[in-house]
Design a protein around this motif. Structure first.
Motif, short mmCIF file in Angstrom:
data_model
loop_
_atom_site.label_atom_id
_atom_site.label_comp_id
_atom_site.label_asym_id
_atom_site.label_seq_id
_atom_site.Cartn_x
_atom_site.Cartn_y
_atom_site.Cartn_z
N GLN A 129 -5.62 7.21 4.60
CA GLN A 129 -5.37 8.10 5.53
C GLN A 129 -5.99 7.54 6.95
O GLN A 129 -6.46 6.61 6.93
CB GLN A 129 -6.39 9.47 5.28
N THR A 130 -5.03 7.94 8.09
CA THR A 130 -5.66 7.55 9.33
C THR A 130 -6.01 8.97 10.10
O THR A 130 -5.74 10.02 9.46
CB THR A 130 -4.62 6.91 10.33
N SER A 131 -6.22 8.83 11.37
CA SER A 131 -6.53 10.05 12.05
C SER A 131 -5.17 10.92 12.10
O SER A 131 -5.14 12.26 12.41
CB SER A 131 -7.10 9.86 13.74
N ALA A 132 -4.09 10.18 12.22
CA ALA A 132 -2.52 11.05 12.20
C ALA A 132 -2.47 11.55 10.82
O ALA A 132 -1.55 12.71 10.69
CB ALA A 132 -1.64 10.07 12.45
N GLY A 133 -2.97 11.32 9.71
CA GLY A 133 -2.83 12.06 8.52
C GLY A 133 -2.62 11.13 7.43
O GLY A 133 -3.12 9.87 7.28
N SER A 134 -2.34 11.77 6.19
CA SER A 134 -2.28 10.98 4.93
C SER A 134 -0.91 10.29 4.94
O SER A 134 0.39 10.67 5.51
CB SER A 134 -2.27 11.76 3.75
N PRO B 214 -2.86 -0.76 2.98
CA PRO B 214 -1.28 -0.67 3.36
C PRO B 214 -0.66 -1.71 4.15
O PRO B 214 -1.38 -2.32 5.06
CB PRO B 214 -1.29 0.56 3.99
N SER B 215 0.57 -2.19 3.85
CA SER B 215 1.07 -3.16 4.89
C SER B 215 1.25 -2.89 5.97
O SER B 215 1.24 -3.66 7.03
CB SER B 215 2.21 -3.81 4.02
N HIS B 216 1.39 -1.58 6.26
CA HIS B 216 1.47 -1.02 7.76
C HIS B 216 0.49 -0.02 7.94
O HIS B 216 0.91 1.52 7.75
CB HIS B 216 3.13 -0.41 8.08
N PRO B 217 -0.55 -0.26 8.14
CA PRO B 217 -1.58 0.87 8.40
C PRO B 217 -1.30 1.78 9.41
O PRO B 217 -1.55 3.08 9.51
CB PRO B 217 -2.75 0.25 8.81
N ASN B 218 -0.45 1.67 10.65
CA ASN B 218 -0.23 2.30 11.59
C ASN B 218 -1.24 3.00 12.43
O ASN B 218 -0.97 4.29 12.89
CB ASN B 218 0.90 3.33 11.23
N GLY B 219 -2.15 2.32 12.37
CA GLY B 219 -3.40 2.99 13.11
C GLY B 219 -4.79 2.38 12.36
O GLY B 219 -4.72 1.58 11.64
N ILE B 220 -5.92 3.17 12.38
CA ILE B 220 -6.94 2.71 12.00
C ILE B 220 -7.38 3.61 10.68
O ILE B 220 -7.27 4.97 10.81
CB ILE B 220 -8.37 2.96 13.05
N LEU B 221 -7.47 3.06 9.60
CA LEU B 221 -7.62 3.73 8.50
C LEU B 221 -9.18 4.49 8.42
O LEU B 221 -10.18 3.74 8.61
CB LEU B 221 -7.53 2.74 7.01
N THR B 222 -9.13 5.52 7.80
CA THR B 222 -10.41 6.43 7.89
C THR B 222 -10.85 6.60 6.63
O THR B 222 -12.12 6.45 6.34
CB THR B 222 -10.13 7.82 8.58
N GLU B 223 -10.18 6.60 5.52
CA GLU B 223 -10.62 6.65 4.19
C GLU B 223 -9.41 6.66 3.25
O GLU B 223 -8.06 6.80 3.89
CB GLU B 223 -11.21 8.00 3.80
N PRO C 89 0.95 5.85 20.05
CA PRO C 89 -0.30 6.31 19.32
C PRO C 89 -0.05 5.91 17.75
O PRO C 89 0.72 5.67 17.22
CB PRO C 89 0.03 7.81 19.44
N GLU C 90 -1.30 6.36 17.14
CA GLU C 90 -1.46 6.21 15.61
C GLU C 90 -0.26 6.85 14.76
O GLU C 90 -0.01 8.13 15.33
CB GLU C 90 -2.61 6.40 15.01
N GLY C 91 -0.07 6.57 13.71
CA GLY C 91 0.82 7.14 12.58
C GLY C 91 0.38 7.39 11.38
O GLY C 91 -1.00 6.86 11.20
N VAL C 92 0.93 7.87 10.44
CA VAL C 92 0.45 7.90 9.25
C VAL C 92 0.74 6.52 8.64
O VAL C 92 1.76 5.99 8.59
CB VAL C 92 1.15 8.94 8.50
N PRO C 93 -0.27 6.18 7.56
CA PRO C 93 0.10 4.69 7.18
C PRO C 93 0.83 4.62 5.94
O PRO C 93 1.51 5.86 5.42
CB PRO C 93 -1.37 4.46 6.31
#
Length: 1183
Positions: free
Chosen positions: A1015-1020, A959-968, A932-936
């Protein structure tokens, strides 16, 4: 007060006992001066028992003094000896000494006899002892034929000496033809009578030159007995001798050579008597025979042996007591003991005594009309008889003297007159000897005279007794008085001691004892006096003494000896070794205060004494030097009791070199299998000289011994003789037996072979046996040579086998070996794990489960399961040559495992394989799972560009490692004023697709700090921070320039600068005292800019804080623990905002460029510094 001598008074305390001898010598020296009339006194005479050398002239001494000088006469054998009739006899002029010239002619035997000398003058006659003259004799041995002595091993033996009777008796010793003394021991020893006693004989006693020698010291001659031949033979040899020479002889067969209890060779019987004279040496002897050799012990019945006077000689066979007295009479018992029994012999000792003096008569000087006594008391056992003579004539037949009365051992004189002068002789005699003493009575009338030289100087060491001599004479006996000093101050009785001979004693002389002393002698006929002088000197002392030293051979040692002495005395310092002179060796060097011994050897060990002498005293200090080293090697190694598996090794220890031997180490060499290589065999204590050693068969042993002491280990001894043990079957089997296949169809059996020492014999082989564990097959065996493995081919794959390996040699088999289990060779597993399941725990961790494979399909030892997993590559990375796979191995039979360190929001593939000793089996079907996604991570970069009066533009990289889809993105910023106070925090949300943003309506010429994160859906994610400053207004800048040129402004600025300088000084003082500024207190209070952006009550700016990086307005920025990307650190100095070396102005005076400063330094609490604002900001505040 004057101090007088009391005739009978003596004040000698125990502390002055050493003075007694000195004082007694002075008392005996109080004699009648030779210029006064006096009877004769014998001064020198020959001994009572006078043994002469027949090869030299005979000199019989007799010297005497008297006034007038005495004349001499002699008696021989009780009758007058007329020396004028014998031309060989002369008398020395002015003496009574006889010289008999027998060297020219005559024989010594002619003049044997009892001689007595008489010295006579008008006042009386003195006589000498009876002098018995006997010439010494050293007769030859009588010739005798000595038959050879043949004995059986173990029998006792006495070799008679029977020396000729000589005068004095000879000294006996036994030697061989080479004049070497025959060795003696507890078994073989010489008796007091000179015979040589053997408690039991051994074969090594066989020799043909047992010779007894008699040494006559008086004539310096040695006489020799005929050699005695002794042969010790075994029983078989003895029987052959009997058969060849004798028909039957009781002597040879009478005694058995087997072990026997002790019996005494001397003295005979159970008891005996011994008589000895008082003062002599009592010698008691017991010599016993027996097998084993007996040991002798001594006791005294109903008493103990005197400790300091008892000595044991001749291996304790002789007991000696010196200075024997009547108290030593009693029964003494000697005990002979060996392992088979004990016997004892009682010696009854009686101590007799020739007469000895209790009180010998002393010369008596009396004035006319005085009284006196002569006392003659002696003791002895039996009690001696006392008889008196006057002028050599028995008093019973001497002329009568009315002033004389005899009462036993005392003569009492009353109202003597000049005619009473005579010489009296006292004779005390018993059956063991006699005593004769001369004592004269001399009647004189003489005024006092002092015999001590005038103005004698006495020098005495302080705190020691001082003895001032005042030898005197007078008749009647004068009284003596002592005075000190020119004014004649009296001496006090409590400080000084006056002795009967006139000597003044100062018990403890001090410095104030120095001075002149006057001795005054008075009697009724006159007075005499004499002055003597006393000086007190400081004692000589050794202030640095030599110290005990233990050094190793070959090293250097030094002894110190520092001496302090009286300045008027000259000391001499000398060194002694063992109370003798130092060796004459250049290795010994002596300087003023030190003795150095270089290259120390064994002979240098001993007691070294430093002696400091002056003319008055002598002091010494000693130290012992012990020279130590490793022991000398043992020697004389001998092997006895040689059996198949053991042998007894004995040796003689070498010198321990003054460090006791603590143990012996025994090593062996196997010259058959490992020649030149020595192995540890055993070790024994340092008191043992034998060891029973266990041996292995078929080894050619050679032994050596090393001694160990506190210094180290000795060199090895010489090797013993070789000893080859018999071959035997092996004691052990090979160890480390294993069965492992190298191929799927074989079984490799390996073992650790026996070494040559363990083989126990020639022809070493191994019997290798095997069979399947679960089958019914019989054992299959092969015999192989001395190798370490055997390969069995054609076996099934991975089948358990029972294996054993047995050693054997030409002598037989080793014991039955232990059975071990092995396996034939492994093959790769055939089946992959099934039912693989993945449970994603979180964005970085997944758990994998699988079903185990059947054991039979593993075809080997299960080592575990191995998971291969990899991340799916995006299109930009698929062109790489291969996919990077990761591997995790789980030991044993585990059926699940965890995969850590996964990347969030990723697509993974894995498979599982089983592993055995051969390798991996087939892989399971690939299993796919997603994380699953993680914080970037923090944005890759953040830059501020295009600063204006009221706006700043921000540019960043995602971020070099977004670890998911950036939301904002979230942007937070806040201003910082010139006093480092914090402004309100502004929070701004930015769409995820943006990489640039402009902030407008900002304050002019104001510093801002920015906090930026995705931020991603996993947090800041982690934040990145930056700072920047808006530009300065152009018109204001112009006004600043114009104002700055005015004189009043320059003066004002100087005043402001002075005030600021004063404030800075005050700040430093406060901070050095541990005070805090409000800004620091606020820093400690504000932990997060989002929590406290401003004061709640009035909305004013918060204070600037530099507590942590993520807080507003930290000095520069860092990467915190949550992986925030750091920018360059910076100083918060206001100089860097406008006037630092990194600041620049545009043409219109506006500030450009992003904020850049120095590396941040952590300030210590209470020691921060506040910097002055720049002139520009100061000017803005002023406007």
């Amino acid at each position: 007060m004057q101090l007088k001598i009391m005739p009978k008074k003596k004040r000698l305390s125990a502390g002055r006992v050493p003075l007694i001898l000195f004082l007694c010598q002075m008392i005996s020296a109080l004699e009648v001066p030779l210029d006064l009339v006096q009877p004769p006194t014998i001064t020198q005479q020959s001994p009572k028992d006078y043994i002469i050398d027949p090869r030299e002239n005979i000199v019989i001494q007799c010297e005497a003094k008297g006034k007038p000088p005495p004349s001499f006469s002699w008696t021989r054998n009780g009758t007058h000896f007329d020396i004028d009739k014998d031309p060989l006899v002369t008398m020395k002029p002015g003496s009574g000494t006889l010289i008999i010239n027998i060297m020219s002619e005559g024989k010594a035997e002619t003049y044997e006899g009892v001689y007595q000398c008489t010295a006579r003058n008008e006042r009386g006659a003195a006589i000498s002892n009876n002098i018995v003259i006997r010439p010494s004799r050293s007769p030859l041995w009588t010739k005798e034929k000595l038959e050879p002595m043949i004995l059986r091993n173990g029998q006792p033996l006495v070799l008679p000496c029977r020396p000729p009777i000589g005068l004095p008796p000879p000294i006996i010793f036994w030697m061989d033809n080479s004049f070497q003394r025959l060795p003696q021991s507890e078994r073989v020893s010489q008796g007091l009578n000179g015979d040589l006693y053997f408690s039991n004989v051994l074969p090594e006693d066989t020799r043909e030159d047992y010779i007894c020698y008699a040494r006559f010291n008086h004539t310096q001659t040695i006489q020799q007995k005929q050699p005695i031949s002794v042969k010790v033979i075994s029983v078989d040899e003895l029987n052959d001798t009997i058969a060849a020479n004798l028909s039957d002889t009781e002597f040879y067969g009478a005694k058995s050579s087997r072990e026997r209890p002790p019996t005494f060779l001397t003295p005979e019987g159970n008891a005996s008597n011994k008589e000895e004279l008082r003062g002599n040496v009592l010698s008691l002897e017991c010599i016993a025979e027996g097998l084993p050799t007996p040991i002798i012990y001594w006791i005294k019945e109903d008493g103990i042996l005197p400790i300091n006077r008892t000595f044991y000689r001749n291996f304790k066979k002789t007991l000696q007591i010196i200075h024997v007295s009547e108290a030593d009479s009693g029964n003494y018992q000697c005990i002979a003991k060996n392992a088979l029994g004990a016997i004892h012999h009682t010696i009854s000792v009686t101590v007799k005594a020739a007469p000895y003096w209790i009180m010998a008569p002393q010369n008596l000087v009396l004035s006319p009309g005085e009284d006196g006594t002569l006392i003659c008391r002696a003791n002895g056992n039996p009690k001696p008889r006392i008889s008196w003579l006057t002028n050599g004539v028995p008093v019973e037949i001497a002329p009568d003297d009315p002033s004389r009365k005899i009462d036993g051992d005392t003569i009492i004189f009353s109202n003597v007159q000049e005619r009473s002068s005579a010489v009296y002789q006292c004779n005390a005699s018993n059956e063991y000897g006699y005593l004769l003493a001369n004592a004269f009575v001399n009647v004189l009338a003489e005024p006092p005279r002092i015999l001590t030289s005038a103005n004698t100087l006495y020098q005495v060491i302080a705190n020691r007794p001082a003895l001032l001599d005042c030898a005197f004479f007078g008749s009647p006996l004068p009284t003596i008085e002592w005075f000190k000093g020119a004014k004649g101050s009296a001496l006090h009785e409590d400080i000084y001691v006056l002795h009967e001979n006139g000597t003044l004693e100062i018990p403890v002389a001090q410095k104030d004892s120095t001075g002149t002393y006057t001795c005054v002698a008075r009697n009724k006929l006159g007075m005499a006096k004499n002055d003597v002088h006393l000086e007190i000197k400081d004692p000589t002392r050794i202030i640095k003494q030599p110290e005990y030293a233990i050094v190793q051979r070959g090293s250097t040692v030094s002894f110190e000896c520092k001496v302090k002495h009286d300045q008027t005395l000259v000391p001499t310092v000398m060194w002694l070794k063992d109370n003798g002179e130092l060796p004459s060796d250049e290795r010994f060097t002596v300087d003023k205060e030190q003795l150095v011994v270089a290259d120390v050897s064994d002979d240098d060990g001993g007691t070294y004494t430093c002696v400091a002498n002056t003319t008055l005293d002598s002091v010494s200090a000693s130290a012992v030097l012990s020279v130590v080293d490793v022991p000398n090697p043992p020697f004389d190694l001998e092997l006895t009791n040689q059996l198949d598996k053991s042998v007894q090794l004995s040796w003689t220890p070498g010198n321990d070199n003054n460090s006791p031997i603590t143990k012996f180490i025994i090593e062996y060499e196997d010259t058959m299998h490992q020649a030149g290589l020595w192995h540890y065999q055993a070790e024994v204590s340092g008191t043992q000289t034998t060891a029973q050693l266990k041996l292995s068969p078929y080894v050619n042993y050679s032994f050596r011994v090393m001694a160990v002491n506190g210094i180290g280990r000795s060199l090895p001894s010489q090797a013993s003789e070789q000893y080859l043990t018999k071959a035997a079957e092996p004691d052990t089997n090979p160890t480390a037996v294993e069965g492992l296949g190298s191929e799927p169809d074989n079984l490799v059996i390996t073992w650790k072979p026996l070494n040559g020492f363990e083989s126990n014999g020639p022809g070493l082989q191994y019997k290798v046996s095997w069979r399947q564990k679960d089958g019914d097959d019989e054992w299959t065996s092969v015999f192989v040579a001395n190798v370490s493995k055997y390969i069995v081919s054609g076996t099934p794959t991975f089948v358990p086998y029972l294996i054993k390996v047995q050693a054997l040699n030409d002598a037989g088999f080793a014991p039955e070996p232990a059975v071990v289990m092995g396996h034939s060779g492994e093959d790769l597993p055939m089946v992959a794990p099934g039912n693989v399941r993945v449970n994603v725990v979180n964005s970085t961790l997944a758990e994998v489960h699988w079903d185990p494979v059947p054991l039979k399909s593993i075809r080997g030892h299960l080592q575990g399961y191995r998971i291969y997993y990899w991340k799916a590559q995006n299109s930009s990375k698929r062109n790489r040559r291969h996919i990077e796979k990761k591997i995790l191995t789980f030991q044993g039979s585990k059926t699940h495992g965890m995969l850590p360190g996964l990347e969030p929001f990723s697509h993974y593939t894995l498979n599982v394989r089983v592993v055995n000793g051969k390798g991996e089996g087939p892989a399971s079907p690939d299993k796919v799972f997603n994380t699953p996604e993680g914080v970037p991570s923090a944005p890759s970069s953040l830059k501020i560009v295009n600063p204006t009066l009221d706006s700043l533009t921000l540019e960043w990289d995602p971020p070099s490692h977004p670890n998911g889809i950036l939301t904002e993105y979230t942007l937070k910023y806040q201003p910082i004023n010139s006093t480092h106070e914090l402004g309100p925090l502004v929070d701004l949300k930015i769409p995820a697709n943006k990489t640039r943003w402009t902030l407008k309506n900002l304050n002019v010429s104001t510093r801002y700090k920015f906090y930026f994160y995705a931020q991603t859906s996993a947090g800041s994610g982690s934040q990145i921070t930056e700072e920047a400053v808006t530009t300065v207004d152009e018109a204001m800048a112009s006004r600043q320039v114009d104002i700055a040129t005015q004189g009043w402004f320059i003066g004002l600025m100087c005043a402001v600068a002075l005030l600021i300088l004063i404030l800075l000084i005050v700040c430093f003082i406060r901070r050095n005292k541990g005070g805090k500024y409000p800004v620091k207190e606020k820093e400690d209070a504000h932990a997060d800019p989002e929590i406290q952006p401003m004061k709640e009550d009035d909305g004013t700016f918060g204070e600037y804080s530099d507590a942590e990086d993520h807080k507003p307005l930290k000095k520069g920025s860092r990467t915190p623990s949550d992986r925030t990307v750091k920018k360059e650190d910076s100083d918060d100095s206001l100089v860097d905002y406008g006037e630092g070396v990194n600041g620049q102005f545009n043409e219109d005076g506006s500030f450009i460029g992003q904020y850049s400063g120095k590396k941040e330094k952590e300030p210590a609490e209470g020691n921060e510094s506040s910097e002055a604002p720049s002139p520009v900001n100061a000017m803005n505040s002023f406007v």
